[in-house]
Design a protein around this motif. Structure first.
Motif, PDB file in Angstrom:
ATOM      1  N   THR A   3      -2.957  -3.659   7.713  1.00  0.00           N
ATOM      2  CA  THR A   3      -1.573  -3.870   8.122  1.00  0.00           C
ATOM      3  C   THR A   3      -1.456  -5.299   8.611  1.00  0.00           C
ATOM      4  OG1 THR A   3      -1.359  -1.554   8.753  1.00  0.00           O
ATOM      5  CG2 THR A   3       0.270  -3.089   9.640  1.00  0.00           C
ATOM      6  N   THR A   7      -7.093  -1.286   2.633  1.00  0.00           N
ATOM      7  CA  THR A   7      -5.729  -1.454   3.129  1.00  0.00           C
ATOM      8  C   THR A   7      -5.769  -2.024   4.537  1.00  0.00           C
ATOM      9  OG1 THR A   7      -4.995   0.436   1.833  1.00  0.00           O
ATOM     10  CG2 THR A   7      -3.591  -0.224   3.674  1.00  0.00           C
ATOM     11  N   PRO A  60      -8.534  -2.686   9.354  1.00  0.00           N
ATOM     12  CA  PRO A  60      -8.240  -1.467   8.608  1.00  0.00           C
ATOM     13  C   PRO A  60      -8.932  -0.265   9.208  1.00  0.00           C
ATOM     14  CG  PRO A  60      -9.866  -2.783   7.466  1.00  0.00           C
ATOM     15  CD  PRO A  60      -9.425  -3.587   8.658  1.00  0.00           C
ATOM     16  N   ALA A  71       1.892  -2.603   5.420  1.00  0.00           N
ATOM     17  CA  ALA A  71       0.614  -2.113   4.888  1.00  0.00           C
ATOM     18  C   ALA A  71       0.423  -2.662   3.480  1.00  0.00           C
ATOM     19  CB  ALA A  71       0.594  -0.592   4.871  1.00  0.00           C
ATOM     20  N   GLU A  72      -0.698  -3.322   3.248  1.00  0.00           N
ATOM     21  CA  GLU A  72      -0.926  -3.942   1.941  1.00  0.00           C
ATOM     22  C   GLU A  72      -2.384  -3.801   1.521  1.00  0.00           C
ATOM     23  OE1 GLU A  72      -1.095  -8.431   3.827  1.00  0.00           O
ATOM     24  OE2 GLU A  72       0.700  -7.794   2.803  1.00  0.00           O
ATOM     25  N   ARG A  73      -2.583  -3.890   0.199  1.00  0.00           N
ATOM     26  CA  ARG A  73      -3.898  -3.726  -0.403  1.00  0.00           C
ATOM     27  C   ARG A  73      -4.531  -5.097  -0.658  1.00  0.00           C
ATOM     28  NH1 ARG A  73      -6.407   0.717  -0.355  1.00  0.00           N
ATOM     29  NH2 ARG A  73      -7.225   0.445  -2.444  1.00  0.00           N
ATOM     30  N   ARG A  83      -3.279   3.702  -4.020  1.00  0.00           N
ATOM     31  CA  ARG A  83      -2.197   2.842  -3.601  1.00  0.00           C
ATOM     32  C   ARG A  83      -1.162   3.679  -2.959  1.00  0.00           C
ATOM     33  NH1 ARG A  83      -1.104  -2.125  -6.852  1.00  0.00           N
ATOM     34  NH2 ARG A  83      -2.982  -3.130  -6.335  1.00  0.00           N
ATOM     35  N   TRP A 127     -11.682  -2.353  -2.715  1.00  0.00           N
ATOM     36  CA  TRP A 127     -10.296  -2.385  -2.275  1.00  0.00           C
ATOM     37  C   TRP A 127     -10.182  -1.741  -0.897  1.00  0.00           C
ATOM     38  CZ3 TRP A 127      -6.093  -4.505  -4.694  1.00  0.00           C
ATOM     39  CH2 TRP A 127      -6.258  -4.895  -6.029  1.00  0.00           C
ATOM     40  N   ALA A 155       0.838  -1.196   0.000  1.00  0.00           N
ATOM     41  CA  ALA A 155       0.000   0.000   0.000  1.00  0.00           C
ATOM     42  C   ALA A 155       0.870   1.242   0.000  1.00  0.00           C
ATOM     43  CB  ALA A 155      -0.911   0.005   1.231  1.00  0.00           C
ATOM     44  N   HIS A 156       0.258   2.337  -0.366  1.00  0.00           N
ATOM     45  CA  HIS A 156       0.888   3.658  -0.285  1.00  0.00           C
ATOM     46  C   HIS A 156       2.082   3.818  -1.239  1.00  0.00           C
ATOM     47  CE1 HIS A 156      -1.701   3.876   3.147  1.00  0.00           C
ATOM     48  NE2 HIS A 156      -0.999   2.986   3.824  1.00  0.00           N
TER      49      HIS A 156
END
Ligand code: ZN
Length: 90
Positions: free
Chosen positions: A70, A68, A81, A54-56, A90, A66, A23-24
């Motif tokens: 952790t 996010t 989340p 952190a992931e999508r 993202r 979608w 993510a991010h």
């Protein structure tokens, strides 16, 4: 098996989800100005931490949204989340 907490549907089996990666990761402000190496770095290089990450995730077999989370890459513990109805940034 992971139990992933979808912000809209609640906890669901990981089989219902698609993994979207880190993510991010910001899209380059001026992609045309990047060198091939910089573009490849943006496309393919991601962090690989030991611990919180952190992931999508995409709830493909559910609400199709979608979000996010952790996830701890060692224990696979997922922190719920923050409500992230961000449309897939993202
Ligand atoms: Zn969902």
């Amino acid at each position: 098996m992971l139990l992933i907490p979808c912000p809209w549907c609640g906890p669901r089996d990981e089989a219902e989800f698609g993994y979207g990666g880190q993510a991010h990761v910001a899209y380059p402000a001026d992609p045309g100005a990047l060198t091939d190496e910089e573009w490849a770095r943006y496309l393919f290089f991601r962090d690989n931490p030991k611990g919180p990450f952190a992931e999508r995730w995409h709830h493909a077999a559910g609400c199709r949204r979608w979000f996010t989370v952790t996830r701890d890459t060692v224990t696979h513990e997922i922190h719920p989340p923050a409500f992230a109805a961000d449309g897939g940034s993202r």
